[in-house]
Design a protein around this motif. Structure first.
Motif, PDB file in Angstrom:
ATOM      1  N   GLU A 426       0.823  -1.214   0.000  1.00 52.48           N
ATOM      2  CA  GLU A 426       0.000   0.000   0.000  1.00 52.48           C
ATOM      3  C   GLU A 426       0.857   1.263   0.000  1.00 52.48           C
ATOM      4  N   ARG A 427       2.084   1.168   0.478  1.00 52.50           N
ATOM      5  CA  ARG A 427       2.927   2.367   0.529  1.00 52.50           C
ATOM      6  C   ARG A 427       4.095   2.340  -0.447  1.00 52.50           C
ATOM      7  N   TYR A 428       4.670   1.166  -0.700  1.00 48.54           N
ATOM      8  CA  TYR A 428       5.928   1.111  -1.442  1.00 48.54           C
ATOM      9  C   TYR A 428       5.822   0.290  -2.724  1.00 48.54           C
ATOM     10  N   ARG A 429       6.711   0.629  -3.672  1.00 47.97           N
ATOM     11  CA  ARG A 429       6.982  -0.232  -4.825  1.00 47.97           C
ATOM     12  C   ARG A 429       8.455  -0.629  -4.770  1.00 47.97           C
ATOM     13  N   TYR A 430       8.704  -1.944  -4.892  1.00 43.14           N
ATOM     14  CA  TYR A 430      10.064  -2.468  -4.852  1.00 43.14           C
ATOM     15  C   TYR A 430      10.290  -3.330  -6.087  1.00 43.14           C
ATOM     16  N   THR A 431      11.409  -3.114  -6.792  1.00 35.71           N
ATOM     17  CA  THR A 431      11.683  -3.802  -8.051  1.00 35.71           C
ATOM     18  C   THR A 431      13.098  -4.355  -8.054  1.00 35.71           C
ATOM     19  N   GLU A 432      13.239  -5.594  -8.520  1.00 42.39           N
ATOM     20  CA  GLU A 432      14.548  -6.216  -8.710  1.00 42.39           C
ATOM     21  C   GLU A 432      14.705  -6.627 -10.169  1.00 42.39           C
ATOM     22  N   TRP A 433      15.852  -6.310 -10.734  1.00 40.69           N
ATOM     23  CA  TRP A 433      16.183  -6.719 -12.093  1.00 40.69           C
ATOM     24  C   TRP A 433      17.229  -7.828 -12.026  1.00 40.69           C
ATOM     25  N   ASP A 434      16.901  -8.967 -12.609  1.00 36.99           N
ATOM     26  CA  ASP A 434      17.808 -10.120 -12.602  1.00 36.99           C
ATOM     27  C   ASP A 434      18.214 -10.476 -11.171  1.00 36.99           C
ATOM     28  N   GLY A 435      17.202 -10.573 -10.305  1.00 36.59           N
ATOM     29  CA  GLY A 435      17.466 -10.913  -8.914  1.00 36.59           C
ATOM     30  C   GLY A 435      18.241  -9.850  -8.157  1.00 36.59           C
ATOM     31  N   GLY A 436      18.270  -8.637  -8.686  1.00 37.08           N
ATOM     32  CA  GLY A 436      18.999  -7.540  -8.059  1.00 37.08           C
ATOM     33  C   GLY A 436      20.365  -7.299  -8.667  1.00 37.08           C
ATOM     34  N   LYS A 437      20.852  -8.205  -9.481  1.00 44.03           N
ATOM     35  CA  LYS A 437      22.194  -8.066 -10.052  1.00 44.03           C
ATOM     36  C   LYS A 437      22.282  -6.926 -11.057  1.00 44.03           C
ATOM     37  N   ARG A 438      21.153  -6.556 -11.673  1.00 41.83           N
ATOM     38  CA  ARG A 438      21.161  -5.490 -12.684  1.00 41.83           C
ATOM     39  C   ARG A 438      20.392  -4.263 -12.213  1.00 41.83           C
ATOM     40  N   GLY A 439      20.135  -4.198 -10.914  1.00 42.61           N
ATOM     41  CA  GLY A 439      19.510  -2.995 -10.385  1.00 42.61           C
ATOM     42  C   GLY A 439      18.360  -3.288  -9.452  1.00 42.61           C
ATOM     43  N   VAL A 440      18.156  -2.371  -8.524  1.00 40.08           N
ATOM     44  CA  VAL A 440      17.078  -2.452  -7.548  1.00 40.08           C
ATOM     45  C   VAL A 440      16.437  -1.071  -7.435  1.00 40.08           C
ATOM     46  N   GLN A 441      15.117  -1.044  -7.250  1.00 39.88           N
ATOM     47  CA  GLN A 441      14.399   0.218  -7.090  1.00 39.88           C
ATOM     48  C   GLN A 441      13.449   0.142  -5.906  1.00 39.88           C
ATOM     49  N   LEU A 442      13.340   1.235  -5.163  1.00 41.68           N
ATOM     50  CA  LEU A 442      12.373   1.355  -4.075  1.00 41.68           C
ATOM     51  C   LEU A 442      11.791   2.757  -4.104  1.00 41.68           C
ATOM     52  N   ASP A 448       6.359  10.207  -2.523  1.00 40.61           N
ATOM     53  CA  ASP A 448       6.888  10.291  -3.884  1.00 40.61           C
ATOM     54  C   ASP A 448       6.000   9.495  -4.845  1.00 40.61           C
ATOM     55  N   PRO A 449       4.759   9.942  -5.050  1.00 41.56           N
ATOM     56  CA  PRO A 449       3.821   9.163  -5.865  1.00 41.56           C
ATOM     57  C   PRO A 449       4.216   9.051  -7.333  1.00 41.56           C
ATOM     58  N   HIS A 450       5.135   9.908  -7.796  1.00 42.24           N
ATOM     59  CA  HIS A 450       5.557   9.858  -9.199  1.00 42.24           C
ATOM     60  C   HIS A 450       6.845   9.074  -9.389  1.00 42.24           C
ATOM     61  N   GLU A 451       7.308   8.418  -8.330  1.00 42.40           N
ATOM     62  CA  GLU A 451       8.469   7.534  -8.389  1.00 42.40           C
ATOM     63  C   GLU A 451       9.695   8.246  -8.965  1.00 42.40           C
ATOM     64  N   GLY A 452      10.016   9.380  -8.351  1.00 46.22           N
ATOM     65  CA  GLY A 452      11.149  10.160  -8.824  1.00 46.22           C
ATOM     66  C   GLY A 452      12.451   9.883  -8.106  1.00 46.22           C
ATOM     67  N   THR A 453      12.408   9.345  -6.875  1.00 48.03           N
ATOM     68  CA  THR A 453      13.619   9.142  -6.074  1.00 48.03           C
ATOM     69  C   THR A 453      13.746   7.684  -5.670  1.00 48.03           C
ATOM     70  N   ASN A 454      14.782   7.032  -6.180  1.00 48.77           N
ATOM     71  CA  ASN A 454      15.042   5.630  -5.878  1.00 48.77           C
ATOM     72  C   ASN A 454      15.732   5.532  -4.520  1.00 48.77           C
ATOM     73  N   LEU A 455      15.069   4.908  -3.554  1.00 52.63           N
ATOM     74  CA  LEU A 455      15.561   4.822  -2.178  1.00 52.63           C
ATOM     75  C   LEU A 455      16.251   3.499  -1.870  1.00 52.63           C
ATOM     76  N   ALA A 456      16.441   2.651  -2.864  1.00 56.00           N
ATOM     77  CA  ALA A 456      16.926   1.291  -2.610  1.00 56.00           C
ATOM     78  C   ALA A 456      18.292   1.255  -1.944  1.00 56.00           C
ATOM     79  N   SER A 457      19.159   2.227  -2.238  1.00 56.96           N
ATOM     80  CA  SER A 457      20.510   2.224  -1.667  1.00 56.96           C
ATOM     81  C   SER A 457      20.634   3.114  -0.443  1.00 56.96           C
ATOM     82  N   ASP A 458      19.536   3.713   0.012  1.00 56.10           N
ATOM     83  CA  ASP A 458      19.546   4.576   1.191  1.00 56.10           C
ATOM     84  C   ASP A 458      19.496   3.695   2.436  1.00 56.10           C
ATOM     85  N   SER A 459      20.511   3.793   3.273  1.00 56.75           N
ATOM     86  CA  SER A 459      20.596   2.931   4.455  1.00 56.75           C
ATOM     87  C   SER A 459      19.409   3.107   5.397  1.00 56.75           C
ATOM     88  N   GLN A 460      18.781   4.273   5.366  1.00 60.06           N
ATOM     89  CA  GLN A 460      17.624   4.499   6.225  1.00 60.06           C
ATOM     90  C   GLN A 460      16.432   3.613   5.842  1.00 60.06           C
TER      91      GLN A 460
END
Length: 489
Positions: A426-442, A448-460
């Motif tokens: 309900e709050r997040y979208r999470y995406t893995e490409w090739d099991g994460g080897k070719r990129g991850v998105q959060l 951020d309803p327009h999915e402008g900032t990828n938070l996948a590498s943010d330690s927080q």
């Protein structure tokens, strides 16, 4: 002047239709039939994003779909399983994920690998319903296969109608950003001459109305598959006139950002195909115009249900096979794992359910449609379906529903194909490409309803990433109960 007069007639006809529809449920005499089982009218649009009035779009006019939403349950977070026609349609018509059907392109047929599969319409056919199809339900190549059976499944239907309109005859007039390359996968459009009834979808609506009239006295399952707004975006000129170019804004701000996005997520290079602002506006105008044209045809079918006195025993579903990009992140059309491509409109109007005239923000999937319709009609579905019945949400749209939604695509890298999987809570979208080897998105849809900032590498957000990874793995391993319906909390 002629276009203005024609548009006035269209608007007046639409207003009269709404007035008639508001009284027809009360005024119509219900047929006297011994078999009181619920009917189903399943209406699908092709390549339709959530650009509809009932979903809050500020510009697009869809009065007929809006009034259907007002009487049923509108699902605000419904998602396809694969943002491409054949894989998605195969998935929701079989109730199985693409990895189960083996269909991940527009050429494969599910019966090659699963010949014993019982499809959604086939289940109703086996239970004594008259089951009919008009237009595109299983995959058709558009516009090439309009008027044919396409990749249809003959075992699913008692009766089929393959409408063909003047849009096929007028293809030499279509405008394309890539002349000579075909229209089905290219931004292309035509503000057509003539009337709605001459178009393929106009003829399809008329055929659906005839089938309703012919089968009103027995249980039926009618599937009406409209071709619009799939490219080429074709509709009579008055529908284009509803959307002046100076009213059409292009995507900007966070919705246009591409930085921090893994390469497999970006299917259009250069951004926006490198075409001009004017061409982008014209493409959007045509898409909106063909959406409103399709809405008018939906109205004819819904009005017929009401005027034939069938409303009190007929479930009406409106949906799209997948969403559509119109310039977000410089992307157009489908085959992405961003929100606009994965999310779909879904409306279920079933007689007598407590949730009617409300909306739900719970996350659901198109594979849930099969077990839902089986449940509502008292039929036993196959035990191996990957979805779950949405009946609890149709009774109480606010109830807890922590199941998420999984959407996937395939990428054909040089001799090294791989997959992308995206899971939505309900709050997040999470995406893995090739099991994460070719990129991850959060993406955090609350901020951020327009999915402008990828938070996948943010330690927080490490804990959120871990939670979404678990949800992704759960969706890849669904488990059915003995009755074939997914268990609910």
């Amino acid at each position: 002047m002629m276009a203005s007069k024609t548009l006035s007639r269209c608007v007046a006809a639409s207003a009269l239709s709404l007035v008639l529809a508001s009284t027809s449920v009360i005024a119509a005499e219900e047929p006297r039939v011994a078999d009181r089982r619920l009917n189903v009218v399943l209406i699908t649009a092709d390549d339709l994003r959530n650009a509809l009035g009932c979903y809050g779009h500020p510009l697009v006019r869809t009065p007929n779909i809006d009034r259907l939403a007002a009487r049923g349950v509108r699902f605000d977070r419904a998602y396809c399983q694969y943002p491409l026609c054949n894989p998605s349609r195969t998935s929701f018509l079989t109730g199985l994920r693409p990895d189960t059907t083996g269909v991940t392109d527009n050429a494969a047929r599910f019966r090659t690998s699963r010949p014993a599969t019982v499809t959604l319409p086939q289940l109703f056919r086996k239970n004594g319903y008259h089951v009919a199809r008009v237009g595109k339900l299983f995959h058709y190549g558009v516009p090439g296969q309009i008027g044919t059976n396409g990749l249809d499944d003959p075992e699913s239907w008692d009766e089929v109608v393959n409408p063909r309109g003047r849009d096929k005859d007028d293809e030499d007039k279509i405008v394309s950003i890539k002349p000579g390359t075909g229209f089905g996968a290219t931004l292309s459009w035509l503000a057509a001459d003539g009337e709605d009834a001459e178009q393929t979808d106009g003829k399809g609506a008329e055929a659906a109305v005839r089938l309703l009239e012919q089968n009103r006295d027995r249980p039926f399952f009618l599937a009406m598959g409209f071709f619009r707004p799939h490219t080429p975006y074709v509709a009579p000129k008055p529908w284009f006139a509803l959307y002046p170019l100076d009213k059409i804004s292009l995507v900007g701000g966070s919705g246009a950002r591409r930085d921090g996005v893994p390469a497999p997520a970006l299917t259009v290079n250069p951004p926006n195909y490198g075409i001009s602002t004017l061409l982008q506006q014209q493409a959007i105008q045509a898409y909106y115009g063909s959406t409103s044209f399709m809405d008018a045809q939906v109205g004819k079918v819904v009005d017929a249900v009401d005027q034939l006195g069938l409303s009190r025993r007929t479930i009406i579903v409106f949906m799209s096979d997948h969403g559509y990009q119109l310039g977000e992140h410089g992307l157009w059309q489908k085959m992405t794992l961003f929100e606009e491509s994965a999310r779909v409109p879904l409306i279920i109007a079933a007689p007598g359910l407590k949730g009617n005239q409300r909306a739900t923000s719970r996350v659901v999937e198109l594979i849930d449609l099969y077990p839902t319709l089986a449940d509502l009609c008292g039929l036993t579905p196959p035990a191996d379906l990957d979805g779950r019945s949405l009946r609890p949400l149709l009774e109480d749209p606010d109830r807890a529903w922590p199941h998420g939604a999984l959407t996937q695509v395939s990428r054909k890298a040089k001799q090294d194909p791989f997959k992308g999987y995206s899971v939505r809570s309900e709050r997040y979208r999470y995406t893995e490409w090739d099991g994460g080897k070719r990129g991850v998105q959060l993406y955090d849809h609350e901020t951020d309803p327009h999915e402008g900032t990828n938070l996948a590498s943010d330690s927080q957000f490490a804990r959120i990433v871990a939670d979404m990874q678990r949800l992704l793995q759960e969706k890849l391993r669904p488990v059915a109960g003995a009755d074939g319906l997914k268990s609910s909390p």
